[in-house]
Design an enzyme around this catalytic site. Sequence first.
Site, PDB file in Angstrom:
ATOM      1  N   GLY A   1      35.439 -33.825 -27.108  1.00 13.49           N
ATOM      2  CA  GLY A   1      35.597 -34.902 -26.117  1.00 13.49           C
ATOM      3  C   GLY A   1      34.467 -35.905 -26.226  1.00 13.49           C
ATOM      4  O   GLY A   1      33.324 -35.532 -26.472  1.00 13.49           O
TER       5      GLY A   1
ATOM      6  N   ARG B   1      39.616 -32.864 -32.086  1.00  9.67           N
ATOM      7  CA  ARG B   1      39.273 -31.455 -31.840  1.00  9.67           C
ATOM      8  C   ARG B   1      39.708 -30.622 -33.050  1.00  9.67           C
ATOM      9  O   ARG B   1      40.150 -29.486 -32.917  1.00  9.67           O
ATOM     10  CB  ARG B   1      39.924 -30.967 -30.544  1.00  9.67           C
TER      11      ARG B   1
ATOM     12  N   ASP C   1      30.067 -27.178 -27.921  1.00 10.89           N
ATOM     13  CA  ASP C   1      30.084 -25.816 -28.465  1.00 10.89           C
ATOM     14  C   ASP C   1      31.046 -25.668 -29.654  1.00 10.89           C
ATOM     15  O   ASP C   1      30.717 -25.002 -30.637  1.00 10.89           O
ATOM     16  CB  ASP C   1      30.478 -24.851 -27.337  1.00 10.89           C
TER      17      ASP C   1
ATOM     18  N   THR D   1      28.039 -33.092 -24.387  1.00 12.80           N
ATOM     19  CA  THR D   1      29.169 -32.768 -23.498  1.00 12.80           C
ATOM     20  C   THR D   1      28.820 -33.255 -22.105  1.00 12.80           C
ATOM     21  O   THR D   1      27.687 -33.065 -21.645  1.00 12.80           O
ATOM     22  CB  THR D   1      29.501 -31.263 -23.430  1.00 12.80           C
TER      23      THR D   1
ATOM     24  N   ASP E   1      29.825 -31.934 -19.633  1.00 10.44           N
ATOM     25  CA  ASP E   1      29.767 -30.735 -18.778  1.00 10.44           C
ATOM     26  C   ASP E   1      28.356 -30.158 -18.642  1.00 10.44           C
ATOM     27  O   ASP E   1      28.116 -29.331 -17.755  1.00 10.44           O
ATOM     28  CB  ASP E   1      30.696 -29.652 -19.324  1.00 10.44           C
TER      29      ASP E   1
ATOM     30  N   ASP F   1      26.830 -27.940 -20.328  1.00 10.58           N
ATOM     31  CA  ASP F   1      26.811 -26.470 -20.327  1.00 10.58           C
ATOM     32  C   ASP F   1      26.315 -25.845 -21.633  1.00 10.58           C
ATOM     33  O   ASP F   1      26.562 -24.666 -21.890  1.00 10.58           O
ATOM     34  CB  ASP F   1      28.202 -25.914 -19.959  1.00 10.58           C
TER      35      ASP F   1
ATOM     36  N   MET G   1      35.557 -32.895 -13.852  1.00 10.15           N
ATOM     37  CA  MET G   1      35.571 -32.054 -15.057  1.00 10.15           C
ATOM     38  C   MET G   1      34.552 -30.929 -14.929  1.00 10.15           C
ATOM     39  O   MET G   1      33.650 -30.984 -14.091  1.00 10.15           O
ATOM     40  CB  MET G   1      35.332 -32.902 -16.301  1.00 10.15           C
TER      41      MET G   1
ATOM     42  N   ARG H   1      34.901 -27.233 -17.154  1.00 10.91           N
ATOM     43  CA  ARG H   1      35.811 -26.134 -17.462  1.00 10.91           C
ATOM     44  C   ARG H   1      35.175 -24.778 -17.148  1.00 10.91           C
ATOM     45  O   ARG H   1      35.749 -23.959 -16.457  1.00 10.91           O
ATOM     46  CB  ARG H   1      36.115 -26.218 -18.954  1.00 10.91           C
TER      47      ARG H   1
ATOM     48  N   GLU I   1      37.165 -28.607 -12.204  1.00 10.90           N
ATOM     49  CA  GLU I   1      38.517 -28.225 -12.652  1.00 10.90           C
ATOM     50  C   GLU I   1      38.633 -26.716 -12.917  1.00 10.90           C
ATOM     51  O   GLU I   1      39.702 -26.131 -12.810  1.00 10.90           O
ATOM     52  CB  GLU I   1      38.901 -29.005 -13.917  1.00 10.90           C
TER      53      GLU I   1
ATOM     54  N   GLN J   1      35.411 -40.165 -16.009  1.00 16.34           N
ATOM     55  CA  GLN J   1      34.057 -39.605 -16.138  1.00 16.34           C
ATOM     56  C   GLN J   1      33.516 -39.716 -17.551  1.00 16.34           C
ATOM     57  O   GLN J   1      32.332 -39.558 -17.786  1.00 16.34           O
ATOM     58  CB  GLN J   1      34.066 -38.104 -15.760  1.00 16.34           C
ATOM     59  N   ARG J   2      34.407 -39.894 -18.508  1.00 17.72           N
ATOM     60  CA  ARG J   2      33.966 -39.920 -19.906  1.00 17.72           C
ATOM     61  C   ARG J   2      33.935 -41.325 -20.490  1.00 17.72           C
ATOM     62  O   ARG J   2      33.231 -41.567 -21.469  1.00 17.72           O
ATOM     63  CB  ARG J   2      34.881 -39.032 -20.753  1.00 17.72           C
TER      64      ARG J   2
HETATM   65  O1  F6P Z   1      34.254 -32.183 -23.014  1.00 13.93           O
HETATM   66  C1  F6P Z   1      34.540 -31.174 -22.098  1.00 13.93           C
HETATM   67  C2  F6P Z   1      35.548 -31.658 -21.138  1.00 13.93           C
HETATM   68  O2  F6P Z   1      34.995 -32.739 -20.496  1.00 13.93           O
HETATM   69  C3  F6P Z   1      36.018 -30.589 -20.141  1.00 13.93           C
HETATM   70  O3  F6P Z   1      35.352 -30.618 -18.918  1.00 13.93           O
HETATM   71  C4  F6P Z   1      37.484 -30.895 -20.002  1.00 13.93           C
HETATM   72  O4  F6P Z   1      38.195 -29.734 -19.683  1.00 13.93           O
HETATM   73  C5  F6P Z   1      37.838 -31.413 -21.340  1.00 13.93           C
HETATM   74  O5  F6P Z   1      36.715 -32.090 -21.799  1.00 13.93           O
HETATM   75  C6  F6P Z   1      39.059 -32.309 -21.337  1.00 13.93           C
HETATM   76  O6  F6P Z   1      39.141 -32.967 -22.560  1.00 13.93           O
HETATM   77  P1  F6P Z   1      40.419 -33.635 -23.206  1.00 13.93           P
HETATM   78  O7  F6P Z   1      41.361 -33.981 -22.112  1.00 13.93           O
HETATM   79  O8  F6P Z   1      39.885 -34.830 -23.912  1.00 13.93           O
HETATM   80  O9  F6P Z   1      40.986 -32.646 -24.164  1.00 13.93           O
END
Ligand code: F6P
Length: 343
Positions: free
Chosen positions: A10, A72, A103, A125, A127, A129, A169, A171, A222, A275-276
Amino acid sequence: MKIGILTGGGDAPGINAVVRAIVRKSIQCYGYEAFGIKDGWLGLVQGDYTRMDMKSLSGLLSKGGTVLGTSRTNPFKSADGPGRILKNVADQGFDAIVAIGGDDTLGVAAKLYDMGLKVVGVPKTIDNDLVGTDYTFGFQTAVSIACEALDRLRTTAESHHRVMILEVMGRNAGWIALEAGIAGGANAILIPEKPFDIDEVCEFIRKRHARGRNFSLIVAAEGAKPKESKEFVYNSKLDEFGHERLGGIADYISREIEKRFEDIDTRTMVLGHLQRGGSPIAFDRVLATRFGVAAIDMVHDGKYGNMVGLQGNEMVPVPLKDVIGKRKVVDLKLYDEAAIFFG
Ligand code: F6P
């Protein structure tokens, strides 16, 4: 030397600032050649790269998204993926690869390092994390956006005497929910690390009503889940790294609240990719720049197989093998501090 740079997973605000710093220091200080690899590991499998010069860096510091594209793609999902990467790296004459990712992307980097690839990682990220670094870039921008959303939801919640539930967001870790929730004065913060009891959440609302506060704000990651239940899955189709798409926690909370209080109206908001997207805040521009500079210094010093980590105020090499497959989750002591303000 020829350096290849890729961005996987992401996107996160600040990626382009990392790329800019790597390329600028490569060319200006070390006389290296820099190449942008398209769409993460996919570009290395397919041999898709473009040369980056100083002119190509114009405007990148503040630009959202990733100019390199991302995916991905997991090269280890196909039998010939890793071999094709190693061959393309040799054919193109790349002396080192800088992989900017979370990760999954860094997990691939670690495996390829064991197969002989000279690779350095940069932690990315929203997140926040990843272990081995106090912060990942993009996280603070996401927190600011979520906090602004809470500020805006507050005024409409107050006007309509409603309970607003904001889904953010996160996960596996609730860092965005926690920090945005503290900064935005949420009346309950729900995170994956601490499964919640919906009756307890409703109790916060009841207490507020008893005090004459007839509106509430709840922020939920989420990946937050009720006790003895799984996280809410929006789409169970797995990506190449085995992740489901999460989503639905805000709707669940909304329905449960309305079941328990006949006179309370709820609304939900899923903040999602807002958020991204867009520009990084100043903190992330600085952090991303420092990560990029430190990453190319690590290449110059031959410190392959490491990720750059921010520890205190220092940029330090952290072995990839110590980072991948682990999670930096929310410290529950910090959560307890936030919980003082619930209800
Ligand atoms: O990069 C991690 C993240 O932001 C998670 O919090 C979220 O679940 C995921 O990306 C969603 O990514 P996408 O919708 O781009 O696959």
